[in-house]
Design a protein around this motif. Structure first.
Motif, PDB file in Angstrom:
ATOM      1  N   HIS A  14      -7.011 -10.464  -8.297  1.00 28.46           N
ATOM      2  CA  HIS A  14      -8.388 -10.973  -8.288  1.00 28.46           C
ATOM      3  C   HIS A  14      -9.009 -10.700  -6.926  1.00 28.46           C
ATOM      4  O   HIS A  14      -9.113 -11.578  -6.078  1.00 28.46           O
ATOM      5  N   CYS A  66     -15.331 -10.270  -9.204  1.00 30.19           N
ATOM      6  CA  CYS A  66     -13.881 -10.147  -9.257  1.00 30.19           C
ATOM      7  C   CYS A  66     -13.506  -8.909 -10.069  1.00 30.19           C
ATOM      8  O   CYS A  66     -14.018  -8.695 -11.163  1.00 30.19           O
ATOM      9  N   CYS A 117     -11.579 -10.383 -13.439  1.00 28.66           N
ATOM     10  CA  CYS A 117     -12.222 -11.222 -14.455  1.00 28.66           C
ATOM     11  C   CYS A 117     -13.746 -11.130 -14.462  1.00 28.66           C
ATOM     12  O   CYS A 117     -14.385 -11.761 -15.293  1.00 28.66           O
ATOM     13  N   TRP A 127     -17.029 -13.401  -7.032  1.00 29.54           N
ATOM     14  CA  TRP A 127     -15.856 -13.553  -6.172  1.00 29.54           C
ATOM     15  C   TRP A 127     -16.190 -14.417  -4.963  1.00 29.54           C
ATOM     16  O   TRP A 127     -17.291 -14.303  -4.426  1.00 29.54           O
TER      17      TRP A 127
END
Length: 120
Positions: A5, A14, A17, A21
């Motif tokens: 990540h 990220c 995902c 971030w």
């Protein structure tokens, strides 16, 4: 193998995902990696905040995140928090208390210093 990540620059999403971030998993990983040096974590995140602010503003100068939003996203979650019971009992001079109250850093109702993200 799970994907790391990590931030996708200059979007600051990220890579694993696609959440802004640092995502929840990145935050947990960072807290584990810096478990014995929270100050170093804050310095590291402060540098990333600086990079992200510049890059996000360059990408979209009219719709970049506000400074307070970026602070919460990068540093707000990682601040060292002290409960009132854990704080040392040091008397503060009246002049010092007045200066802090004037700057908005002292909650005069109970005398507890507060951290304000708006101050920087």
């Amino acid at each position: 193998m799970s994907r790391l990540h990590l931030p996708l620059r200059p979007l600051w999403l990220c890579r694993a995902c696609a959440a802004p971030w640092p995502c929840a998993t990145a935050r947990l990983t960072l807290v584990q990696e810096y478990a014995h040096d929270r100050v170093a974590l804050l310095v590291y995140l402060g540098g990333l905040l600086h990079d992200a602010a510049g890059q996000l503003h360059t990408l979209n100068p009219h719709d970049a995140p506000e400074a307070a939003q970026l602070f919460d996203r990068f540093l707000g979650w990682a601040r060292i928090r002290r409960s009132h019971a854990d704080s040392p009992q040091h008397p503060m001079s009246e002049a010092g208390a007045t200066a802090l109250a004037y700057e908005g850093q002292l909650d005069t109702a109970d005398g507890v210093g507060t951290e304000l993200r708006d101050h920087w």
